[in-house]
Write a protein that holds these residues in place. Structure first.
Motif, PDB file in Angstrom:
ATOM      1  N   LEU A 100      -1.265   1.282  52.409  1.00  0.00           N
ATOM      2  CA  LEU A 100      -1.156  -0.124  52.038  1.00  0.00           C
ATOM      3  C   LEU A 100      -1.346  -1.064  53.233  1.00  0.00           C
ATOM      4  O   LEU A 100      -2.017  -2.083  53.115  1.00  0.00           O
ATOM      5  CB  LEU A 100       0.199  -0.397  51.371  1.00  0.00           C
ATOM      6  CG  LEU A 100       0.427   0.238  50.003  1.00  0.00           C
ATOM      7  CD1 LEU A 100       1.864   0.042  49.555  1.00  0.00           C
ATOM      8  CD2 LEU A 100      -0.523  -0.336  48.975  1.00  0.00           C
ATOM      9  N   VAL A 101      -0.744  -0.738  54.359  1.00  0.00           N
ATOM     10  CA  VAL A 101      -0.783  -1.667  55.496  1.00  0.00           C
ATOM     11  C   VAL A 101      -1.773  -1.240  56.564  1.00  0.00           C
ATOM     12  O   VAL A 101      -2.050  -2.009  57.483  1.00  0.00           O
ATOM     13  CB  VAL A 101       0.617  -1.839  56.131  1.00  0.00           C
ATOM     14  CG1 VAL A 101       1.576  -2.434  55.129  1.00  0.00           C
ATOM     15  CG2 VAL A 101       1.142  -0.535  56.675  1.00  0.00           C
ATOM     16  N   GLY A 102      -2.299  -0.047  56.487  1.00  0.00           N
ATOM     17  CA  GLY A 102      -3.207   0.453  57.508  1.00  0.00           C
ATOM     18  C   GLY A 102      -2.469   1.410  58.432  1.00  0.00           C
ATOM     19  O   GLY A 102      -1.266   1.256  58.687  1.00  0.00           O
ATOM     20  N   GLU A 103      -3.207   2.383  58.945  1.00  0.00           N
ATOM     21  CA  GLU A 103      -2.579   3.426  59.752  1.00  0.00           C
ATOM     22  C   GLU A 103      -2.008   2.896  61.067  1.00  0.00           C
ATOM     23  O   GLU A 103      -0.960   3.340  61.517  1.00  0.00           O
ATOM     24  CB  GLU A 103      -3.580   4.547  60.015  1.00  0.00           C
ATOM     25  CG  GLU A 103      -3.905   5.371  58.781  1.00  0.00           C
ATOM     26  CD  GLU A 103      -2.691   6.003  58.139  1.00  0.00           C
ATOM     27  OE1 GLU A 103      -1.782   6.478  58.856  1.00  0.00           O
ATOM     28  OE2 GLU A 103      -2.629   6.026  56.893  1.00  0.00           O
ATOM     29  N   GLU A 104      -2.690   1.936  61.688  1.00  0.00           N
ATOM     30  CA  GLU A 104      -2.212   1.421  62.981  1.00  0.00           C
ATOM     31  C   GLU A 104      -0.869   0.708  62.828  1.00  0.00           C
ATOM     32  O   GLU A 104       0.054   0.918  63.617  1.00  0.00           O
ATOM     33  CB  GLU A 104      -3.249   0.481  63.591  1.00  0.00           C
ATOM     34  CG  GLU A 104      -2.884   0.018  64.974  1.00  0.00           C
ATOM     35  CD  GLU A 104      -3.919  -0.926  65.572  1.00  0.00           C
ATOM     36  OE1 GLU A 104      -3.705  -1.336  66.725  1.00  0.00           O
ATOM     37  OE2 GLU A 104      -4.902  -1.254  64.892  1.00  0.00           O
ATOM     38  N   VAL A 105      -0.755  -0.131  61.806  1.00  0.00           N
ATOM     39  CA  VAL A 105       0.498  -0.847  61.567  1.00  0.00           C
ATOM     40  C   VAL A 105       1.591   0.137  61.136  1.00  0.00           C
ATOM     41  O   VAL A 105       2.742   0.017  61.556  1.00  0.00           O
ATOM     42  CB  VAL A 105       0.296  -1.954  60.508  1.00  0.00           C
ATOM     43  CG1 VAL A 105       1.604  -2.640  60.157  1.00  0.00           C
ATOM     44  CG2 VAL A 105      -0.718  -2.974  60.982  1.00  0.00           C
ATOM     45  N   ALA A 106       1.218   1.126  60.328  1.00  0.00           N
ATOM     46  CA  ALA A 106       2.202   2.091  59.831  1.00  0.00           C
ATOM     47  C   ALA A 106       2.768   2.957  60.951  1.00  0.00           C
ATOM     48  O   ALA A 106       3.899   3.433  60.851  1.00  0.00           O
ATOM     49  CB  ALA A 106       1.571   2.963  58.764  1.00  0.00           C
ATOM     50  N   GLU A 107       2.001   3.186  62.035  1.00  0.00           N
ATOM     51  CA  GLU A 107       2.510   3.974  63.160  1.00  0.00           C
ATOM     52  C   GLU A 107       3.658   3.274  63.875  1.00  0.00           C
ATOM     53  O   GLU A 107       4.528   3.932  64.441  1.00  0.00           O
ATOM     54  CB  GLU A 107       1.388   4.219  64.175  1.00  0.00           C
ATOM     55  CG  GLU A 107       0.367   5.230  63.736  1.00  0.00           C
ATOM     56  CD  GLU A 107      -0.733   5.399  64.775  1.00  0.00           C
ATOM     57  OE1 GLU A 107      -0.483   5.107  65.967  1.00  0.00           O
ATOM     58  OE2 GLU A 107      -1.837   5.810  64.385  1.00  0.00           O
ATOM     59  N   HIS A 108       3.699   1.951  63.841  1.00  0.00           N
ATOM     60  CA  HIS A 108       4.682   1.182  64.601  1.00  0.00           C
ATOM     61  C   HIS A 108       5.739   0.504  63.724  1.00  0.00           C
ATOM     62  O   HIS A 108       6.612  -0.187  64.246  1.00  0.00           O
ATOM     63  CB  HIS A 108       3.963   0.126  65.442  1.00  0.00           C
ATOM     64  CG  HIS A 108       2.969   0.728  66.388  1.00  0.00           C
ATOM     65  ND1 HIS A 108       3.346   1.393  67.530  1.00  0.00           N
ATOM     66  CD2 HIS A 108       1.613   0.791  66.340  1.00  0.00           C
ATOM     67  CE1 HIS A 108       2.269   1.826  68.151  1.00  0.00           C
ATOM     68  NE2 HIS A 108       1.194   1.477  67.445  1.00  0.00           N
ATOM     69  N   THR A 109       5.633   0.671  62.415  1.00  0.00           N
ATOM     70  CA  THR A 109       6.597   0.046  61.493  1.00  0.00           C
ATOM     71  C   THR A 109       6.996   1.046  60.417  1.00  0.00           C
ATOM     72  O   THR A 109       6.289   2.011  60.169  1.00  0.00           O
ATOM     73  CB  THR A 109       5.983  -1.188  60.796  1.00  0.00           C
ATOM     74  OG1 THR A 109       4.857  -0.769  60.031  1.00  0.00           O
ATOM     75  CG2 THR A 109       5.589  -2.249  61.790  1.00  0.00           C
TER      76      THR A 109
END
Length: 182
Positions: A100-109
């Motif tokens: 939903l939010v993208g892998e890059e954002v999901a790695e940090h949130t």
């Protein structure tokens, strides 16, 4: 003559008294006559609701309720009947967070809680918390497209949390375990 008697033979009657199977036959006949008399008294129609046994017929060529159902269809029907659909769609936000939010954002949130349409998201740094606040509208739109409208209405962003020394529902004011060391 043979003195043996078989079970179906009538028992000898002494003093006009019946015994054994003859007594049972006479009682059954009296009950039948009494039932017939009652039926005549109230009319030939039986009173009350008459139960008819439904016979199972053959299934037609089309789908039927008796056909095997797919497991997913049964699970969605149970969820709908018990009012679980809102919780399940909320659970999809957690399960599909990376998509939903993208892998890059999901790695940090990571999503922490979803209550009354408010999604609480925890960021690993203050920089990522600020970035999430700036991307809030785009993230809400992507969640609405991926899971459904009105599942998440607003996002609450939390920065990294310091470790808490408060454990349990009861807490004594003070510095906690550190005050005993010096």
């Amino acid at each position: 003559m043979d003195n043996r008697s078989s079970p179906g033979d009538p028992q000898p009657v002494e003093d006009g008294e019946m015994r054994g199977p003859d007594l049972a036959r006479a009682a059954l006949q009296a009950a039948r006559e009494q039932s017939a008399a009652k039926r005549k008294q109230r009319g030939s129609k039986p009173q009350g609701k008459v139960r008819t046994r439904r016979r199972r017929g053959w299934s037609a060529a089309g789908p039927d309720d008796r056909d095997p159902q797919p497991l997913g269809k049964l699970a969605s029907r149970i969820a709908k009947d018990r009012g679980w659909t809102e919780n399940l769609t909320g659970g999809q936000v957690f399960a599909k967070w990376g998509a939903l939010v993208g892998e890059e954002v999901a790695e940090h949130t990571k999503p922490v809680a979803l209550k009354d349409g408010e999604l609480t998201v925890q960021a690993e740094s203050t920089a990522w918390a600020t970035q999430l606040r700036l991307l809030q509208r785009q993230i809400l739109k992507r969640i609405a497209d991926g899971v459904g409208r009105d599942v998440v209405k607003r996002i609450k962003v939390q920065g990294p949390a310091a470790p808490s020394w408060r454990y349990g529902p009861r807490h004594v004011p003070g510095r906690g375990p550190r005050d005993t060391y010096g």
